[in-house]
Scaffold this motif. Structure first.
Motif, PDB file in Angstrom:
ATOM      1  N   GLN A 270       0.908  -1.375  -0.180  1.00 27.68           N
ATOM      2  CA  GLN A 270      -0.058  -0.029   0.086  1.00 27.68           C
ATOM      3  C   GLN A 270       0.751   1.356  -0.129  1.00 27.68           C
ATOM      4  O   GLN A 270       0.615   2.253   0.843  1.00 27.68           O
ATOM      5  CB  GLN A 270      -0.937   0.261   1.360  1.00 27.68           C
ATOM      6  CG  GLN A 270      -1.851  -1.252   1.159  1.00 27.68           C
ATOM      7  CD  GLN A 270      -3.141  -0.977   1.544  1.00 27.68           C
ATOM      8  OE1 GLN A 270      -3.699   0.034   1.542  1.00 27.68           O
ATOM      9  NE2 GLN A 270      -4.139  -2.170   1.611  1.00 27.68           N
ATOM     10  N   PRO A 271       1.549   1.443  -1.089  1.00 28.29           N
ATOM     11  CA  PRO A 271       2.581   2.667  -1.120  1.00 28.29           C
ATOM     12  C   PRO A 271       1.702   3.843  -1.292  1.00 28.29           C
ATOM     13  O   PRO A 271       0.714   3.578  -2.031  1.00 28.29           O
ATOM     14  CB  PRO A 271       3.614   2.621  -2.263  1.00 28.29           C
ATOM     15  CG  PRO A 271       3.367   1.052  -2.775  1.00 28.29           C
ATOM     16  CD  PRO A 271       1.999   0.680  -2.037  1.00 28.29           C
ATOM     17  N   GLU A 272       1.943   5.030  -0.578  1.00 30.82           N
ATOM     18  CA  GLU A 272       1.070   6.097  -0.731  1.00 30.82           C
ATOM     19  C   GLU A 272       0.855   6.594  -2.105  1.00 30.82           C
ATOM     20  O   GLU A 272      -0.217   7.161  -2.735  1.00 30.82           O
ATOM     21  CB  GLU A 272       1.638   7.339   0.253  1.00 30.82           C
ATOM     22  CG  GLU A 272       0.705   7.835   0.913  1.00 30.82           C
ATOM     23  CD  GLU A 272       1.499   8.966   2.029  1.00 30.82           C
ATOM     24  OE1 GLU A 272       1.461  10.163   1.584  1.00 30.82           O
ATOM     25  OE2 GLU A 272       1.907   8.482   3.009  1.00 30.82           O
ATOM     26  N   LYS A 273       2.138   6.868  -2.924  1.00 29.38           N
ATOM     27  CA  LYS A 273       2.040   7.099  -4.220  1.00 29.38           C
ATOM     28  C   LYS A 273       2.712   5.702  -4.965  1.00 29.38           C
ATOM     29  O   LYS A 273       3.555   5.345  -4.867  1.00 29.38           O
ATOM     30  CB  LYS A 273       3.118   8.168  -4.527  1.00 29.38           C
ATOM     31  CG  LYS A 273       2.221   9.491  -4.112  1.00 29.38           C
ATOM     32  CD  LYS A 273       3.309  10.616  -4.746  1.00 29.38           C
ATOM     33  CE  LYS A 273       3.053  11.983  -3.895  1.00 29.38           C
ATOM     34  NZ  LYS A 273       1.675  12.614  -4.260  1.00 29.38           N
ATOM     35  N   THR A 274       1.717   5.625  -6.138  1.00 29.50           N
ATOM     36  CA  THR A 274       2.199   4.279  -6.874  1.00 29.50           C
ATOM     37  C   THR A 274       2.123   4.614  -8.282  1.00 29.50           C
ATOM     38  O   THR A 274       1.236   5.259  -8.549  1.00 29.50           O
ATOM     39  CB  THR A 274       1.512   3.097  -6.250  1.00 29.50           C
ATOM     40  OG1 THR A 274       1.463   2.815  -5.034  1.00 29.50           O
ATOM     41  CG2 THR A 274       1.683   1.858  -7.132  1.00 29.50           C
ATOM     42  N   ALA A 289     -10.246  -0.745  -3.884  1.00 30.90           N
ATOM     43  CA  ALA A 289      -9.958  -1.445  -2.480  1.00 30.90           C
ATOM     44  C   ALA A 289      -8.748  -0.886  -1.896  1.00 30.90           C
ATOM     45  O   ALA A 289      -8.569  -1.503  -0.880  1.00 30.90           O
ATOM     46  CB  ALA A 289      -9.398  -2.865  -3.157  1.00 30.90           C
ATOM     47  N   LEU A 290      -8.218   0.141  -2.444  1.00 26.30           N
ATOM     48  CA  LEU A 290      -6.762   0.488  -1.733  1.00 26.30           C
ATOM     49  C   LEU A 290      -6.979   2.123  -1.690  1.00 26.30           C
ATOM     50  O   LEU A 290      -6.336   2.788  -2.505  1.00 26.30           O
ATOM     51  CB  LEU A 290      -5.682   0.181  -2.734  1.00 26.30           C
ATOM     52  CG  LEU A 290      -5.497  -1.167  -2.877  1.00 26.30           C
ATOM     53  CD1 LEU A 290      -4.387  -1.507  -3.784  1.00 26.30           C
ATOM     54  CD2 LEU A 290      -5.056  -1.904  -1.322  1.00 26.30           C
ATOM     55  N   PRO A 291      -8.013   2.567  -0.952  1.00 24.90           N
ATOM     56  CA  PRO A 291      -8.274   4.172  -0.877  1.00 24.90           C
ATOM     57  C   PRO A 291      -7.121   4.845  -0.528  1.00 24.90           C
ATOM     58  O   PRO A 291      -7.023   6.030  -0.922  1.00 24.90           O
ATOM     59  CB  PRO A 291      -9.501   4.151   0.026  1.00 24.90           C
ATOM     60  CG  PRO A 291      -9.428   2.951   0.802  1.00 24.90           C
ATOM     61  CD  PRO A 291      -8.810   1.796  -0.033  1.00 24.90           C
ATOM     62  N   GLY A 292      -6.191   4.353   0.158  1.00 24.16           N
ATOM     63  CA  GLY A 292      -4.993   4.962   0.582  1.00 24.16           C
ATOM     64  C   GLY A 292      -3.868   5.342  -0.320  1.00 24.16           C
ATOM     65  O   GLY A 292      -2.763   5.730   0.179  1.00 24.16           O
ATOM     66  N   VAL A 293      -3.866   4.535  -1.403  1.00 24.90           N
ATOM     67  CA  VAL A 293      -3.026   4.451  -2.434  1.00 24.90           C
ATOM     68  C   VAL A 293      -3.269   5.317  -3.727  1.00 24.90           C
ATOM     69  O   VAL A 293      -4.452   5.545  -4.231  1.00 24.90           O
ATOM     70  CB  VAL A 293      -2.560   3.134  -2.998  1.00 24.90           C
ATOM     71  CG1 VAL A 293      -1.753   3.275  -4.222  1.00 24.90           C
ATOM     72  CG2 VAL A 293      -2.458   2.262  -1.979  1.00 24.90           C
TER      73      VAL A 293
END
Ligand code: 13P
Ligand code: SF4
Length: 350
Positions: A270-274, A289-293
């Motif tokens: 789950q890296p913040e910026k990908t 599914a990955l709101p933090g990414v």
């Protein structure tokens, strides 16, 4: 070639496909899986198709196998199974339903037919090809065998059944390095993707890997310089590249893996910026599914994968047109190469 006008007219006579807020709301549980990337208005357009397909799928006793590069409305709306090429091939062997609708490109549908020949395998658009599959013929394999006598041929699944049948074993991006490392030979021919072969050669330096001159038109476009520029502009971004990218691009990445390998990595880390250095639908399909990414940066569209639309899926289930057939002798040869890959992957725990 599909007659698009006739298809739309016939579907309109049988199904209520007008944009509908009521249908969109009725299917809100499905929409929740993609509301970060599909607008409510778009969903009102897609929802009637999703509802019609899911109903017809039951009537036809069909399952939909969808590749990770499908659009969110296919991936989340109608697919029974999603995955990378290896996972879809393994799933195809287990299908008990009468019909498989392959939401992906032609070689994937052919692989399903090869592995489960008694099923009707439909592809919603016969023209959904692949630049790698088009780059090589069985004669290309024979030419490589003449140049490197005795060397086994490891062929990427992104190929025709004829090319698979002329090969010793198949591989996908998720098992290529392990399969090459596990073969009892010093020199190994890898076809047709030169970049996958070069990336595997970097991972398995003990083998002498020689390659054919094919490439993926989506992944060959990325450059190492654009990734370096991006990293110096956004230094905290985690860069993840598919192994069909050139090796200098993969060298700039923090991780490289198959489409499902990429999903697993981002889900775990789950890296913040990908930055996903691959097809654009990948980020769209996992965004909710990955709101933090935060998925940033450039991606490329695969023109072949994008040929598969909800309308064409509905048409294939309605008309039962687009059945993939493989000559039984060719299918038998191809099945040996694909099954060897599946067996070796299981043995190696890939
Ligand atoms: P995967 O096997 O990683 O899903 O890749 C298939 C493909 O076509 C990538 O371009
Ligand atoms: Fe083929 Fe590349 Fe499209 Fe994958 S992304 S199907 S390898 S052209």
């Amino acid at each position: 070639m599909l007659d698009h006008t006739a298809m739309t007219k016939t579907l309109g006579e049988h199904y209520d496909l007008a944009p509908s807020v009521e249908t969109a709301e009725r299917l809100s549980d499905i929409y929740e899986r993609m509301n970060r990337v599909v607008t409510p208005v778009e969903w009102a357009v897609h929802a009637p198709y999703v509802e019609a397909i899911n109903r017809l799928k039951k009537e036809r006793n069909a399952v939909i196998l969808a590749h990770n590069y499908m659009t969110p409305q296919i991936y989340h709306g109608i697919a029974d199974v999603v995955g990378d090429s290896l996972q879809l091939a393994i799933e195809a062997t287990k299908v008990e339903a009468d019909v498989i609708v392959q939401c992906g490109v032609h070689f994937m549908a052919e692989t399903s037919k090869i592995l489960n020949p008694s099923k009707t395998v439909l592809i919603p658009d016969m023209d959904a090809g692949c630049s790698l599959a088009e780059s090589i013929t069985p004669e290309g394999i024979e030419e490589m065998r003449r140049r490197y006598p005795g060397a086994p041929v490891v062929t990427y699944v992104n190929t025709s059944a004829e090319v698979k049948a002329a090969s010793d074993i198949c591989c996908t991006s998720s098992n290529a390095a392990q399969i090459v490392a596990g073969l009892d030979a010093e020199t190994i021919i890898m076809t047709p993707d030169k970049y996958l072969a070069q990336n595997v050669a970097n991972q398995v330096p003990e083998k002498n890997i020689v390659w054919y001159d094919g490439a993926c038109i989506v992944h060959e476009k990325f450059t190492a310089q654009e990734l370096r520029d991006f990293r110096s502009w956004q230094p905290t971004t985690r860069i993840i590249a598919h192994p069909e990218c050139p090796p200098d691009v993969v060298a700039e990445a923090d991780f490289s893996g198959s489409t499902s390998g990429i999903i697993d990595y981002v889900t775990k880390e789950q890296p913040e910026k990908t930055l996903l250095v691959t097809e654009c639908s990948m980020a769209s399909n996992i965004a909710d599914a990955l709101p933090g990414v935060d998925f940033v940066g450039p991606c490329n569209m695969c023109p072949y994968m994008q040929m598969i639309t909800l309308e064409k899926v509905l048409w294939s289930l309605h008309s039962m047109e687009g059945a993939v057939e493989v000559d039984p002798t060719v299918a038998e040869g191809a099945r040996v190469a694909v099954q060897r890959m599946i067996d070796m992957s299981k043995k190696l725990g890939v």
